[in-house]
Design a protein around this motif. Structure first.
Motif, short mmCIF file in Angstrom:
data_model
loop_
_atom_site.label_atom_id
_atom_site.label_comp_id
_atom_site.label_asym_id
_atom_site.label_seq_id
_atom_site.Cartn_x
_atom_site.Cartn_y
_atom_site.Cartn_z
N TRP A 28 -2.81 3.42 -10.63
CA TRP A 28 -1.55 2.70 -10.44
C TRP A 28 -0.93 2.51 -11.82
CZ3 TRP A 28 0.08 0.89 -5.58
CH2 TRP A 28 -0.87 0.99 -4.55
N GLU A 29 0.37 2.65 -11.89
CA GLU A 29 1.02 2.33 -13.16
C GLU A 29 2.25 1.48 -12.90
OE1 GLU A 29 2.04 5.96 -15.14
OE2 GLU A 29 3.88 6.22 -14.00
N CYS A 30 2.60 0.71 -13.92
CA CYS A 30 3.77 -0.16 -13.80
C CYS A 30 5.04 0.67 -14.00
CB CYS A 30 3.70 -1.28 -14.83
SG CYS A 30 5.12 -2.39 -14.73
N GLU A 31 6.04 0.38 -13.18
CA GLU A 31 7.30 1.13 -13.28
C GLU A 31 8.14 0.66 -14.45
OE1 GLU A 31 9.11 0.54 -9.46
OE2 GLU A 31 7.98 2.17 -8.53
N ASN A 32 7.79 -0.48 -15.01
CA ASN A 32 8.65 -1.07 -16.04
C ASN A 32 8.03 -1.18 -17.42
OD1 ASN A 32 10.72 -1.54 -14.08
ND2 ASN A 32 9.57 -3.31 -13.36
N CYS A 33 6.76 -0.80 -17.55
CA CYS A 33 6.11 -0.84 -18.86
C CYS A 33 4.93 0.13 -18.83
CB CYS A 33 5.68 -2.28 -19.19
SG CYS A 33 4.22 -2.84 -18.32
N PRO A 34 4.23 0.36 -19.95
CA PRO A 34 3.20 1.41 -20.01
C PRO A 34 1.87 1.05 -19.37
CG PRO A 34 4.10 0.87 -22.19
CD PRO A 34 4.50 -0.21 -21.26
N VAL A 35 1.72 -0.13 -18.84
CA VAL A 35 0.42 -0.56 -18.32
C VAL A 35 0.01 0.24 -17.08
CG1 VAL A 35 -0.75 -2.50 -17.19
CG2 VAL A 35 0.57 -2.87 -19.27
N TRP A 36 -1.27 0.57 -17.02
CA TRP A 36 -1.81 1.26 -15.84
C TRP A 36 -3.20 0.74 -15.56
CZ3 TRP A 36 -6.19 4.35 -16.37
CH2 TRP A 36 -6.56 4.64 -17.68
N THR A 37 -3.71 1.03 -14.37
CA THR A 37 -5.04 0.59 -14.01
C THR A 37 -5.63 1.55 -12.99
OG1 THR A 37 -6.34 -1.33 -13.28
CG2 THR A 37 -4.30 -0.88 -12.08
N THR A 38 -6.93 1.44 -12.78
CA THR A 38 -7.60 2.27 -11.78
C THR A 38 -8.23 1.38 -10.73
OG1 THR A 38 -8.19 3.84 -13.53
CG2 THR A 38 -9.31 4.09 -11.41
N GLU A 39 -7.82 1.61 -9.47
CA GLU A 39 -8.42 0.90 -8.34
C GLU A 39 -9.63 1.72 -7.91
OE1 GLU A 39 -5.96 1.05 -4.92
OE2 GLU A 39 -7.31 -0.14 -3.69
N THR A 40 -10.82 1.25 -8.22
CA THR A 40 -12.02 2.01 -7.91
C THR A 40 -12.36 1.89 -6.43
OG1 THR A 40 -12.87 1.57 -10.12
CG2 THR A 40 -14.45 2.34 -8.49
N PHE A 41 -12.58 3.05 -5.80
CA PHE A 41 -12.96 3.03 -4.39
C PHE A 41 -14.41 2.60 -4.26
CE2 PHE A 41 -9.73 6.64 -3.34
CZ PHE A 41 -8.70 5.75 -3.56
N ASP A 42 -14.68 1.79 -3.26
CA ASP A 42 -16.02 1.26 -3.05
C ASP A 42 -16.91 2.34 -2.40
OD1 ASP A 42 -18.31 -0.12 -2.36
OD2 ASP A 42 -17.21 -1.93 -1.81
N ARG A 43 -17.97 2.71 -3.13
CA ARG A 43 -18.90 3.72 -2.62
C ARG A 43 -19.49 3.32 -1.26
NH1 ARG A 43 -18.95 8.84 -4.76
NH2 ARG A 43 -18.87 8.80 -7.01
N ALA A 44 -19.64 2.03 -1.04
CA ALA A 44 -20.23 1.55 0.21
C ALA A 44 -19.36 1.88 1.41
CB ALA A 44 -20.47 0.04 0.12
N HIS A 45 -18.08 2.13 1.14
CA HIS A 45 -17.15 2.40 2.23
C HIS A 45 -16.88 3.89 2.41
CE1 HIS A 45 -15.47 -1.91 1.60
NE2 HIS A 45 -16.62 -1.91 2.23
N GLU A 46 -17.55 4.71 1.61
CA GLU A 46 -17.34 6.15 1.73
C GLU A 46 -17.98 6.67 3.00
OE1 GLU A 46 -18.93 8.52 -1.44
OE2 GLU A 46 -17.98 10.35 -0.71
N GLN A 47 -17.23 7.52 3.72
CA GLN A 47 -17.74 8.14 4.93
C GLN A 47 -17.88 9.64 4.70
OE1 GLN A 47 -15.61 7.07 8.46
NE2 GLN A 47 -16.81 8.37 9.78
N ALA A 48 -18.94 10.22 5.22
CA ALA A 48 -19.16 11.65 5.06
C ALA A 48 -18.03 12.42 5.73
CB ALA A 48 -20.50 12.04 5.66
N TRP A 49 -17.55 13.44 5.06
CA TRP A 49 -16.44 14.26 5.58
C TRP A 49 -16.75 14.78 6.98
CZ3 TRP A 49 -11.53 15.36 4.76
CH2 TRP A 49 -10.98 16.52 5.31
#
Ligand SMILES: [Zn+2]
Length: 57
Positions: A28-49
């Motif tokens: 995710w990044e801010c539309e108005n300044c250089p700040v960004w971040t990463t929303e880490t997906f929870d491994r516990a919620h991963e489902q096999a393809w």
């Protein structure tokens, strides 16, 4: 650009997904300044393809 130029409250926009050493996340990044971040997906919620209906398309 200094810290003072950052927003008080960022306007977040999703710009993609990334794989990192610590897992997969959405960038995710801010539309108005250089700040960004990463929303880490929870491994516990991963489902096999193969367990999804997507695999049967
Ligand atoms: Zn911002």
């Amino acid at each position: 650009m200094s810290r003072e130029d950052y927003c008080d409250r960022h306007t977040w926009a999703s710009v993609g997904v990334v794989a990192r050493h610590d897992g997969v996340g959405r960038i995710w990044e801010c539309e108005n300044c250089p700040v960004w971040t990463t929303e880490t997906f929870d491994r516990a919620h991963e489902q096999a393809w193969d367990d999804t209906w997507l695999a049967e398309r």
